[in-house]
Motif scaffolding. Structure first.
Motif, PDB file in Angstrom:
ATOM      1  N   ARG A 172      20.174  16.089   7.732  1.00 13.12           N
ATOM      2  CA  ARG A 172      20.296  15.237   8.904  1.00 13.12           C
ATOM      3  C   ARG A 172      21.671  15.509   9.531  1.00 13.12           C
ATOM      4  O   ARG A 172      22.669  15.560   8.827  1.00 13.12           O
ATOM      5  CB  ARG A 172      20.194  13.780   8.459  1.00 13.12           C
ATOM      6  N   CYS A 173      21.678  15.705  10.830  1.00  5.92           N
ATOM      7  CA  CYS A 173      22.945  16.027  11.499  1.00  5.92           C
ATOM      8  C   CYS A 173      23.915  14.862  11.323  1.00  5.92           C
ATOM      9  O   CYS A 173      23.607  13.725  11.679  1.00  5.92           O
ATOM     10  CB  CYS A 173      22.696  16.294  12.979  1.00  5.92           C
ATOM     11  N   PRO A 174      25.097  15.128  10.740  1.00  4.41           N
ATOM     12  CA  PRO A 174      26.035  14.022  10.496  1.00  4.41           C
ATOM     13  C   PRO A 174      26.655  13.490  11.784  1.00  4.41           C
ATOM     14  O   PRO A 174      27.043  12.326  11.842  1.00  4.41           O
ATOM     15  CB  PRO A 174      27.096  14.643   9.592  1.00  4.41           C
ATOM     16  N   ASP A 175      26.749  14.341  12.809  1.00  4.38           N
ATOM     17  CA  ASP A 175      27.390  13.908  14.054  1.00  4.38           C
ATOM     18  C   ASP A 175      26.579  12.826  14.759  1.00  4.38           C
ATOM     19  O   ASP A 175      27.124  11.853  15.271  1.00  4.38           O
ATOM     20  CB  ASP A 175      27.576  15.098  15.006  1.00  4.38           C
ATOM     21  N   CYS A 176      25.260  13.039  14.826  1.00  3.82           N
ATOM     22  CA  CYS A 176      24.424  12.106  15.588  1.00  3.82           C
ATOM     23  C   CYS A 176      23.557  11.274  14.661  1.00  3.82           C
ATOM     24  O   CYS A 176      22.703  10.527  15.103  1.00  3.82           O
ATOM     25  CB  CYS A 176      23.556  12.874  16.574  1.00  3.82           C
ATOM     26  N   LYS A 177      23.746  11.449  13.343  1.00  2.00           N
ATOM     27  CA  LYS A 177      22.956  10.737  12.334  1.00  2.00           C
ATOM     28  C   LYS A 177      21.459  10.966  12.526  1.00  2.00           C
ATOM     29  O   LYS A 177      20.635  10.063  12.316  1.00  2.00           O
ATOM     30  CB  LYS A 177      23.280   9.245  12.345  1.00  2.00           C
ATOM     31  N   PRO A 229      22.445  15.342  24.930  1.00  2.00           N
ATOM     32  CA  PRO A 229      22.131  15.967  23.637  1.00  2.00           C
ATOM     33  C   PRO A 229      23.362  16.176  22.758  1.00  2.00           C
ATOM     34  O   PRO A 229      24.464  16.426  23.238  1.00  2.00           O
ATOM     35  CB  PRO A 229      21.513  17.315  24.037  1.00  2.00           C
ATOM     36  N   CYS A 230      23.144  16.072  21.452  1.00  6.88           N
ATOM     37  CA  CYS A 230      24.199  16.344  20.473  1.00  6.88           C
ATOM     38  C   CYS A 230      24.392  17.851  20.374  1.00  6.88           C
ATOM     39  O   CYS A 230      23.439  18.580  20.099  1.00  6.88           O
ATOM     40  CB  CYS A 230      23.796  15.768  19.108  1.00  6.88           C
ATOM     41  N   PRO A 231      25.605  18.362  20.599  1.00  9.98           N
ATOM     42  CA  PRO A 231      25.802  19.814  20.562  1.00  9.98           C
ATOM     43  C   PRO A 231      25.774  20.380  19.137  1.00  9.98           C
ATOM     44  O   PRO A 231      25.464  21.552  18.944  1.00  9.98           O
ATOM     45  CB  PRO A 231      27.182  19.994  21.207  1.00  9.98           C
ATOM     46  N   ASN A 232      26.055  19.555  18.176  1.00 10.16           N
ATOM     47  CA  ASN A 232      26.135  20.040  16.788  1.00 10.16           C
ATOM     48  C   ASN A 232      24.771  20.512  16.277  1.00 10.16           C
ATOM     49  O   ASN A 232      24.673  21.474  15.534  1.00 10.16           O
ATOM     50  CB  ASN A 232      26.682  18.927  15.889  1.00 10.16           C
ATOM     51  N   CYS A 233      23.727  19.820  16.673  1.00  8.92           N
ATOM     52  CA  CYS A 233      22.392  20.132  16.159  1.00  8.92           C
ATOM     53  C   CYS A 233      21.460  20.551  17.278  1.00  8.92           C
ATOM     54  O   CYS A 233      20.252  20.668  17.062  1.00  8.92           O
ATOM     55  CB  CYS A 233      21.819  18.925  15.428  1.00  8.92           C
ATOM     56  N   ASP A 234      22.003  20.753  18.472  1.00 10.27           N
ATOM     57  CA  ASP A 234      21.175  21.143  19.598  1.00 10.27           C
ATOM     58  C   ASP A 234      20.107  20.082  19.883  1.00 10.27           C
ATOM     59  O   ASP A 234      18.976  20.397  20.220  1.00 10.27           O
ATOM     60  CB  ASP A 234      20.509  22.492  19.301  1.00 10.27           C
TER      61      ASP A 234
HETATM   62 ZN   LIG Z   1      23.301  16.076  16.011  1.00 11.14          ZN
END
Ligand SMILES: [Zn+2]
Ligand SMILES: [Zn+2]
Length: 398
Positions: A172-177, A229-234
């Motif tokens: 799970r992307c930690p930036d956007c949970k 959109p969250c850039p970390n996980c696209d």
């Molecule tokens: Zn993310």
């Protein structure tokens, strides 16, 4: 109070919902639910192969009764006004599968989605009970399984092995949970499905309309739309990684065997368990070893003098080399058995043998001195032909 239980549809006798489910009028929701569970199983078309059409019709009747009696508002209207009270819920044509809003209960009721899948001949698209719907409805769904393979030397069948594998993993992307939205930005309601996460499609299937509930194509079942959109996980909410995992391969493993590592697959989106990891073990064959069941076969070459006088020679085994004692007078192509040098059986102390075929290499040329000594020791071939054939020394066994 007027109890008009007349049928809206002409020409068909319509049975009272309480009668259909066989429950008393004052029954509680649990009683309604368990009656539906019992009857739905009983009228599973798979259990009524001789009359699947009838079973489907019966199941539809049960589902209509359930739809009304399990819903306090509909039930109250039905109690007061009879079928007329729920006409507005079902429309002029009466109850159809489009009106059935408890499809997800079936999974709970029947323990699996097979029931519905079988009922509709497997034509149900994924998504009706799939992850996106389950996620929203709170039914825990498993993560996906992962399959990998590992190549090991065949000696792993004897010794076992502990290879470290790199298996695909998702986090799970930690930036956007896991939401896919840029940190700090809010999600908004998906306009396509109005936040429900599902869209309904109907399809004619014989006599009935089949409603299929699909994952909303715009929000993929989340019911929400990402504004930024969250850039970390696209914006996927997921990060793909490779994780290292030590796998225990037990002695006795066969080539092509598949090990299952429970819960080492992809984590579930919600509260469900992760999927499983399946590891196929491929054993690299040794050119000098041939396997037949638990026994291994190999060959070795010895010189003439070793065959005549006896002695020791090295032979290839599955894990390395072993000493084979060759007795004096060993004939070409004699087979020797080395006990417990073959393949072990899985989860057993049993082990096969190594069978060694001994080839005797005759000298291709002799110098005059050797020739003279041998002639003296063994006699001239002309005179001793019969004797030498009996001994087998110079006549290869065919
Ligand atoms: Zn993310
Ligand atoms: Zn949507």
């Amino acid at each position: 109070m007027g109890f008009d239980r007349s049928n809206g549809r002409k020409g068909m006798a319509k049975r009272d919902y309480y009668e259909v489910l066989g429950v008393p009028r004052n029954s509680g929701p649990d009683e309604v639910k368990s009656a539906y569970r019992r009857l739905a199983r009983q009228h599973h078309p798979d259990m009524n192969k001789d009359n699947t059409k009838g079973a489907e019709e019966k199941f539809k009747e049960l589902s209509e009764a359930y739809e009304v009696l399990v819903d306090p508002a509909k039930r109250a209207r039905y109690d007061q006004l009879g079928f007329t009270g729920v006409q507005q819920d079902f429309g002029p044509g009466g109850f159809s599968w489009q009106n059935f809003t408890h499809a997800q209960d079936l999974e709970d009721l029947l323990g699996s989605t097979d029931f519905f899948q079988n009922l509709f001949g497997g034509g149900l698209p994924e998504g009706l009970f799939g992850r996106p719907v389950g996620r929203r409805s709170g039914i825990p769904t498993r993560g996906s399984d992962v399959e990998v393979s590992v190549r090991l030397p065949v000696s792993a069948a004897v010794t076992g092995a502990e290879p470290t594998l790199e298996v695909p993993a998702t986090l799970r992307c930690p930036d956007c949970k896991g939401t896919g939205a840029l940190r700090g930005t809010a999600l908004e309601k998906c306009p396509e499905c109005d936040g429900r996460g599902q869209v309904r499609r109907s399809q004619s299937r014989g006599f009935s309309q089949l409603i299929t509930i699909l994952e909303c194509p715009m929000c993929h079942g989340s019911g929400q739309r990402i504004r930024e959109p969250c850039p970390n996980c696209d914006a996927t909410g997921i990060i793909r990684r490779v994780k290292k995992l030590k796998v225990e391969v037990p002695p006795g493993i066969e080539d092509g065997a598949v090990l299952r590592l429970a819960h080492q697959g992809v984590p579930a989106d919600g509260s469900g368990p992760p999927g499983d990891l399946f590891v196929q073990v491929l054993l690299e064959p040794l050119p000098s070893i041939h396997r037949e069941g638990q026994d291994a076969y190999t060959e070795t070459h010895v010189g003439l003098s070793l065959a005549i006088f006896g002695g020791q020679t090295r032979v290839n085994t599955i894990t390395g080399q072993a000493i084979l004692t060759v007795p004096a007078g060993t004939q070409p192509e004699t087979r020797f058995r080395l006990r417990r040098e073959g393949f072990p059986r899985l989860r057993s102390t049993e082990r096969g043998d190594l069978i060694v075929t001994v080839h005797v290499d005759l000298p291709e040329s002799l110098n005059p001195h050797q020739r003279e000594l041998l002639r003296e020791a063994l006699g001239a071939p002309e005179a001793k032909e019969a004797a030498s054939r009996r001994s087998g020394l110079f006549s290869r066994r065919s």
